[in-house]
Design a protein around this motif. Structure first.
Motif, PDB file in Angstrom:
ATOM      1  N   VAL A  57      41.200  10.452  30.721  1.00  0.00           N
ATOM      2  CA  VAL A  57      40.652  11.805  30.703  1.00  0.00           C
ATOM      3  C   VAL A  57      41.655  12.783  31.306  1.00  0.00           C
ATOM      4  O   VAL A  57      41.865  13.891  30.788  1.00  0.00           O
ATOM      5  N   GLU A  58      42.312  12.381  32.391  1.00  0.00           N
ATOM      6  CA  GLU A  58      43.294  13.245  33.020  1.00  0.00           C
ATOM      7  C   GLU A  58      44.470  13.505  32.082  1.00  0.00           C
ATOM      8  O   GLU A  58      44.999  14.618  32.018  1.00  0.00           O
ATOM      9  N   LEU A  59      44.884  12.474  31.345  1.00  0.00           N
ATOM     10  CA  LEU A  59      45.975  12.653  30.390  1.00  0.00           C
ATOM     11  C   LEU A  59      45.566  13.592  29.255  1.00  0.00           C
ATOM     12  O   LEU A  59      46.381  14.380  28.762  1.00  0.00           O
ATOM     13  N   ALA A  60      44.307  13.511  28.837  1.00  0.00           N
ATOM     14  CA  ALA A  60      43.819  14.408  27.783  1.00  0.00           C
ATOM     15  C   ALA A  60      43.832  15.857  28.255  1.00  0.00           C
ATOM     16  O   ALA A  60      44.209  16.771  27.505  1.00  0.00           O
ATOM     17  N   ILE A  61      43.431  16.086  29.494  1.00  0.00           N
ATOM     18  CA  ILE A  61      43.444  17.448  30.036  1.00  0.00           C
ATOM     19  C   ILE A  61      44.880  17.957  30.155  1.00  0.00           C
ATOM     20  O   ILE A  61      45.179  19.112  29.831  1.00  0.00           O
ATOM     21  N   ARG A  62      45.784  17.095  30.603  1.00  0.00           N
ATOM     22  CA  ARG A  62      47.190  17.500  30.705  1.00  0.00           C
ATOM     23  C   ARG A  62      47.751  17.848  29.329  1.00  0.00           C
ATOM     24  O   ARG A  62      48.491  18.824  29.172  1.00  0.00           O
ATOM     25  N   ASP A  63      47.386  17.045  28.337  1.00  0.00           N
ATOM     26  CA  ASP A  63      47.858  17.307  26.978  1.00  0.00           C
ATOM     27  C   ASP A  63      47.315  18.629  26.456  1.00  0.00           C
ATOM     28  O   ASP A  63      47.997  19.366  25.749  1.00  0.00           O
ATOM     29  N   TRP A  64      46.075  18.927  26.806  1.00  0.00           N
ATOM     30  CA  TRP A  64      45.456  20.197  26.407  1.00  0.00           C
ATOM     31  C   TRP A  64      46.188  21.375  27.043  1.00  0.00           C
ATOM     32  O   TRP A  64      46.349  22.434  26.428  1.00  0.00           O
ATOM     33  N   LYS A  65      46.674  21.183  28.246  1.00  0.00           N
ATOM     34  CA  LYS A  65      47.380  22.255  28.944  1.00  0.00           C
ATOM     35  C   LYS A  65      48.817  22.415  28.440  1.00  0.00           C
ATOM     36  O   LYS A  65      49.381  23.508  28.511  1.00  0.00           O
ATOM     37  N   GLU A  66      49.422  21.339  27.977  1.00  0.00           N
ATOM     38  CA  GLU A  66      50.834  21.376  27.614  1.00  0.00           C
ATOM     39  C   GLU A  66      50.998  21.482  26.096  1.00  0.00           C
ATOM     40  O   GLU A  66      51.351  20.518  25.425  1.00  0.00           O
ATOM     41  N   ALA A 110      36.882  33.089  25.466  1.00  0.00           N
ATOM     42  CA  ALA A 110      36.708  32.643  24.083  1.00  0.00           C
ATOM     43  C   ALA A 110      37.884  31.780  23.636  1.00  0.00           C
ATOM     44  O   ALA A 110      37.708  30.774  22.944  1.00  0.00           O
ATOM     45  N   TRP A 111      39.077  32.174  24.037  1.00  0.00           N
ATOM     46  CA  TRP A 111      40.281  31.400  23.694  1.00  0.00           C
ATOM     47  C   TRP A 111      40.187  29.982  24.250  1.00  0.00           C
ATOM     48  O   TRP A 111      40.494  29.002  23.567  1.00  0.00           O
ATOM     49  N   VAL A 112      39.763  29.849  25.506  1.00  0.00           N
ATOM     50  CA  VAL A 112      39.665  28.530  26.144  1.00  0.00           C
ATOM     51  C   VAL A 112      38.643  27.657  25.425  1.00  0.00           C
ATOM     52  O   VAL A 112      38.869  26.469  25.177  1.00  0.00           O
ATOM     53  N   VAL A 113      37.495  28.234  25.070  1.00  0.00           N
ATOM     54  CA  VAL A 113      36.465  27.469  24.370  1.00  0.00           C
ATOM     55  C   VAL A 113      36.976  26.978  23.015  1.00  0.00           C
ATOM     56  O   VAL A 113      36.816  25.806  22.656  1.00  0.00           O
ATOM     57  N   LEU A 114      37.606  27.860  22.257  1.00  0.00           N
ATOM     58  CA  LEU A 114      38.119  27.483  20.938  1.00  0.00           C
ATOM     59  C   LEU A 114      39.240  26.458  21.051  1.00  0.00           C
ATOM     60  O   LEU A 114      39.322  25.518  20.249  1.00  0.00           O
ATOM     61  N   ALA A 115      40.097  26.628  22.049  1.00  0.00           N
ATOM     62  CA  ALA A 115      41.177  25.670  22.242  1.00  0.00           C
ATOM     63  C   ALA A 115      40.629  24.295  22.605  1.00  0.00           C
ATOM     64  O   ALA A 115      41.128  23.264  22.144  1.00  0.00           O
ATOM     65  N   ALA A 116      39.583  24.269  23.432  1.00  0.00           N
ATOM     66  CA  ALA A 116      38.973  22.991  23.807  1.00  0.00           C
ATOM     67  C   ALA A 116      38.309  22.326  22.606  1.00  0.00           C
ATOM     68  O   ALA A 116      38.416  21.111  22.416  1.00  0.00           O
ATOM     69  N   LEU A 117      37.611  23.111  21.787  1.00  0.00           N
ATOM     70  CA  LEU A 117      36.987  22.555  20.589  1.00  0.00           C
ATOM     71  C   LEU A 117      38.034  21.978  19.634  1.00  0.00           C
ATOM     72  O   LEU A 117      37.874  20.867  19.112  1.00  0.00           O
ATOM     73  N   ALA A 118      39.117  22.732  19.417  1.00  0.00           N
ATOM     74  CA  ALA A 118      40.159  22.252  18.518  1.00  0.00           C
ATOM     75  C   ALA A 118      40.809  20.985  19.055  1.00  0.00           C
ATOM     76  O   ALA A 118      41.085  20.045  18.294  1.00  0.00           O
ATOM     77  N   HIS A 119      41.031  20.942  20.354  1.00  0.00           N
ATOM     78  CA  HIS A 119      41.660  19.759  20.951  1.00  0.00           C
ATOM     79  C   HIS A 119      40.743  18.544  20.847  1.00  0.00           C
ATOM     80  O   HIS A 119      41.195  17.432  20.558  1.00  0.00           O
ATOM     81  N   ASN A 120      39.445  18.760  21.070  1.00  0.00           N
ATOM     82  CA  ASN A 120      38.503  17.641  20.957  1.00  0.00           C
ATOM     83  C   ASN A 120      38.398  17.137  19.520  1.00  0.00           C
ATOM     84  O   ASN A 120      38.301  15.923  19.284  1.00  0.00           O
ATOM     85  N   VAL A 121      38.412  18.049  18.559  1.00  0.00           N
ATOM     86  CA  VAL A 121      38.379  17.634  17.157  1.00  0.00           C
ATOM     87  C   VAL A 121      39.611  16.795  16.827  1.00  0.00           C
ATOM     88  O   VAL A 121      39.528  15.777  16.123  1.00  0.00           O
ATOM     89  N   LEU A 122      40.754  17.203  17.349  1.00  0.00           N
ATOM     90  CA  LEU A 122      41.986  16.458  17.102  1.00  0.00           C
ATOM     91  C   LEU A 122      41.913  15.057  17.696  1.00  0.00           C
ATOM     92  O   LEU A 122      42.323  14.070  17.076  1.00  0.00           O
TER      93      LEU A 122
END
Length: 235
Positions: free
Chosen positions: A132-141, A158-170
């Motif tokens: 989970v920590e690696l996933a969060i780091r990847d989302w940040k980088e 709104a940007w953070v929410v959309l970025a999180a959704l896109a990252h989770n879909v990936l």
């Protein structure tokens, strides 16, 4: 308060089964543990190397340690004891070979838990919280959370929410489409499977997508497409 709010939100989201909290040593606070116990939530929390924890580890007999396949160039073992009335599972590791001359001693990593099961299996499961920590780091980088594009709070929210959704879909695409059970780099997936050059044509009143035949990751792309298409639709 954090535990109470998190548990309440998870329940409101529809989770009705048993809950388990896996966390690092930042959550090694007994008030936090007591709240989880009151709420009936299982826990697996990395323990800080306090004097009491160190004494408990030192009291473990040598014949209680079980070897595990964990690290290259070294050896690792797992044992358990108790600390303040809960299970204390301990993993110790040390290097072998030339590097052992620099760090010859055992290094201990402990966590407290009230979960049922074998100590070796619980240790392996507890280590998954690092994913989970690696996933969060990847989302940040490089996956959307590395910067906020606006000077306005709600635009950035709104940007953070959309970025999180896109990252989770990936990541779901990697898990369900490619069968990857573990860390995955978002940039790599985008380069290989998402940012794929193609050409749209129309034939017999049907659109056709032409993809490059010699794409290095063609097999991965097709395998993921087949798996994802086979998933049942949820209305």
């Amino acid at each position: 308060r954090f535990a109470q709010e998190t548990i309440a939100r998870v329940r409101r989201a529809g989770a009705s089964g048993e809950l388990t909290v896996r966390a690092d040593s930042a959550f090694y606070v007994w008030a936090f543990v007591e709240t989880l116990q009151q709420k009936g939530v299982r826990f697996s929390i990395t323990a800080k190397q306090t004097q009491a924890v160190t004494r408990a580890i030192a009291a473990i007999p040598e014949d209680a340690w079980a070897p595990i396949d964990y690290t290259l160039g070294g050896e690792a073992e797992v044992a358990e004891t108790s600390h303040r009335g809960v299970r204390l599972v301990v993993r110790r590791t040390r290097l072998l070979g030339p590097q052992a001359t620099l760090w010859p001693d055992w290094r201990h990593h402990a966590f407290i838990t009230d979960r049922v099961g074998d100590a070796v299996a619980l240790d392996a499961d507890h280590r998954h919280h690092a994913v989970v920590e690696l996933a969060i780091r990847d989302w940040k980088e490089g996956a959307g959370a590395d910067h906020c594009p606006s000077g306005r709070f709600f635009a950035n929210a709104a940007w953070v929410v959309l970025a999180a959704l896109a990252h989770n879909v990936l990541r779901w695409m990697a898990a369900l489409g490619l069968g990857i059970d573990g860390p995955v780099v978002a940039k790599t997936l985008r380069r290989r499977l998402v940012s794929l050059p193609g050409r749209l044509t129309r034939r017999s009143r049907r659109r056709q997508l032409h993809l490059p035949r010699r794409w290095p990751w063609r097999a991965q792309f097709l395998a993921a497409a087949v798996r994802l298409r086979a998933l049942p639709r949820v209305c």
